[in-house]
Design a protein around this motif. Sequence first.
Motif, PDB file in Angstrom:
ATOM      1  N   CYS A  28      32.567  39.403  49.462  1.00 33.62           N
ATOM      2  CA  CYS A  28      34.140  39.543  49.895  1.00 33.62           C
ATOM      3  C   CYS A  28      34.909  38.415  50.237  1.00 33.62           C
ATOM      4  O   CYS A  28      34.139  37.266  50.228  1.00 33.62           O
ATOM      5  N   VAL A  32      42.940  37.270  46.277  1.00 33.18           N
ATOM      6  CA  VAL A  32      42.675  38.622  45.778  1.00 33.18           C
ATOM      7  C   VAL A  32      42.884  38.499  44.045  1.00 33.18           C
ATOM      8  O   VAL A  32      42.295  38.828  43.198  1.00 33.18           O
ATOM      9  N   THR A  46      35.457  40.270  41.738  1.00 36.86           N
ATOM     10  CA  THR A  46      35.666  41.144  42.885  1.00 36.86           C
ATOM     11  C   THR A  46      34.515  41.761  43.421  1.00 36.86           C
ATOM     12  O   THR A  46      34.448  42.848  44.288  1.00 36.86           O
ATOM     13  N   GLN A  62      34.132  45.631  43.938  1.00 35.23           N
ATOM     14  CA  GLN A  62      35.081  46.216  44.858  1.00 35.23           C
ATOM     15  C   GLN A  62      36.308  46.518  44.423  1.00 35.23           C
ATOM     16  O   GLN A  62      36.907  45.864  43.636  1.00 35.23           O
ATOM     17  N   THR A 122      40.402  46.188  44.637  1.00 36.13           N
ATOM     18  CA  THR A 122      40.889  45.282  44.982  1.00 36.13           C
ATOM     19  C   THR A 122      41.766  45.386  46.358  1.00 36.13           C
ATOM     20  O   THR A 122      41.731  44.502  47.272  1.00 36.13           O
ATOM     21  N   LEU A 162      39.422  44.838  49.135  1.00 31.61           N
ATOM     22  CA  LEU A 162      39.252  43.542  49.621  1.00 31.61           C
ATOM     23  C   LEU A 162      40.061  43.085  50.158  1.00 31.61           C
ATOM     24  O   LEU A 162      39.954  42.165  51.479  1.00 31.61           O
TER      25      LEU A 162
END
Length: 557
Positions: free
Chosen positions: A469, A494, A503, A506, A508, A511
């Motif tokens: 992350c 990001v 990513t 995940q 965005t 995040l």
Amino acid sequence: MECKTKGSSVTSFQGRGNSVEKATVVVIGGGATGVGILRDLAMRGVDVLLLEQRDLVYGSSSRYHGLLHSGGRYAVKDAAAGKECIEENTILRKIGKHCVEATEGFFIRLPEDDKAFEEKWVEGCRKVGIPAIPISPEEAWRLEPNLTRRIQSVYRVPDAAIDGFRMAWQNVASARRYGGRVRTYTEVIGIEQSNNQVVGVTVRNFFTGEVEKIACDFVVSAAGSWAGEIAGLAGIKVHVQPDRGTLLAFNHRLSSRIINRLRPASDGDIFVPHGSITILGTTSSPAESPEDNLPSTQEVLAMMKIGEATFENLGQYRLLRAFTGTRPLYSADPSAKGRGASRNFVILDHEKDNVKGFASIVGGKFTTYRLMAEKMSDLVCRQLKVTAPCRTAEEPLVEDPSPGLLEKARHYFPAYGTELAASRLGAERLEKVVQSMEQDPEKRQLVCECENITLAEVEAAAQDSTSHCLSDVRRKTRLGMGTCQGAFCTFRSVGVADSQNLTWGQDTNKLLQEFLQGRWNGIRPILWGNTLREAELTRGIYAGMLNINGVIDNEGK
Ligand SMILES: Cc1cc2nc3c(=O)[nH]c(=O)nc-3n(C[C@H](O)[C@H](O)[C@H](O)COP(=O)(O)OP(=O)(O)OC[C@H]3O[C@@H](n4cnc5c(N)ncnc54)[C@H](O)[C@@H]3O)c2cc1C
């Protein structure tokens, strides 16, 4: 020397299939102590795997002042701890010079501080071998003009500032060169035994919840404030009382040197400059659990009040954030609490508790992590019959970049960014980042202006197997840790992650939320003045312009 090669003697782990991962030694905990043990054992040729429940330095090793103690703090109460500090201080400056800023420190006595203590302190420093050089208050004010004019006495000591994130990552980089392995987001939930001998651990993946077994001959618990819980997995009682300490980060360097109050250890009496900021700490109160780490406004205000004795104009400086850590205080006597408990480290060989192949290391300080790792690795090697000696005090953590590489890097980094990146990355990783910038001019873009982080470096950190992350990228690079606290670099990073398919599976928006929530936890207790204005700007960008709902969550905080 007998070296255990990969899983060579791991034979008795019940129920394992062909795919079970194996290591001779499993180290639990990716704080300073754990990564120090990983490096030490890997350098001695042992097959070692470190398991961390979240990201490296998730615990106390990133939630502290960052003071590489000269030992002055312990000179009166604990001469042995003072001696360890001054010796390790000298070693870490040498092997970890890219993580250490040799600021030096002052110990200052104010009128309300006990004069008799000063005399004991001077004598204590002399006995331990800590150079404490008296200077006049006038000389102190010349060197540090912001200091209070109420100073009675001042001494110079070889304190230094140390970057916990960088130190951990550079230990890992060094360990990897010797075959040491790391798995993050891997929580140990069981210690497996057969005939009172450890044969492996059971782990759970933080993201998927998947459970698996890892076979090993020896388990080392370096779980800091969680050490009691880990020992409990093997049915053993170890009394570790997590002790809460809150710290404040100011957006300025109040002084060039570390400033300590010359009095018995107390709240709010240490200021540590790091780069362009200053950290003031700390409080001390029993924590409910190792995760009891959200700072409160009351703690912030109390520390500001005490800190004003050292810097009278403290209230005029902008606060960046507050954060809280827990000290892993070990005591054979469970009634010893807070500053009354020892800061020394202890190694517990659980063979004495009838569990062979299991040992815990508890207590201690960041300053002494290397020594703690050496002593624990000595014990492990004795039991594994590995005779290779410890070399962690001699070999630098990372190589210095060559003058040629630095020269090349200067073409791509902004003004002083080359030196910052060289210290963060070391020769090997800097070379890769520079290569990427050379090949693709887009990679030279700055994602984080506050800390001078380029797109190439964000990408390299994001691609590491331990990154899952944006906060993991932050801990490796310092992204979002400067003046803007993520206001401008979060959406850019990001964007980088998204455009490079990094990513980590995940969404965005998730995040963004995870990253901003982490920043928000430290900003919420200090919401006034310019910090409040900046928080509103951040909210405007993320909630207003980007329409990201639930960017910050106040529930239960
Ligand atoms: C407020 C404060 C200020 C301090 N200031 C200083 C200072 O200026 N100088 C100094 O020298 N020392 C300082 N200290 C002390 C120092 O921070 C700690 O002694 C040191 O960081 C402890 O390192 P550690 O690796 O033992 O523990 P930690 O850094 O806490 O590491 C333990 C790790 O174990 C992991 N873990 C726990 N359970 C599991 C599990 N089941 N599976 C896998 N992993 C697990 C945790 O996630 C954690 O990352 C300070 C401490 C505090 C709290």
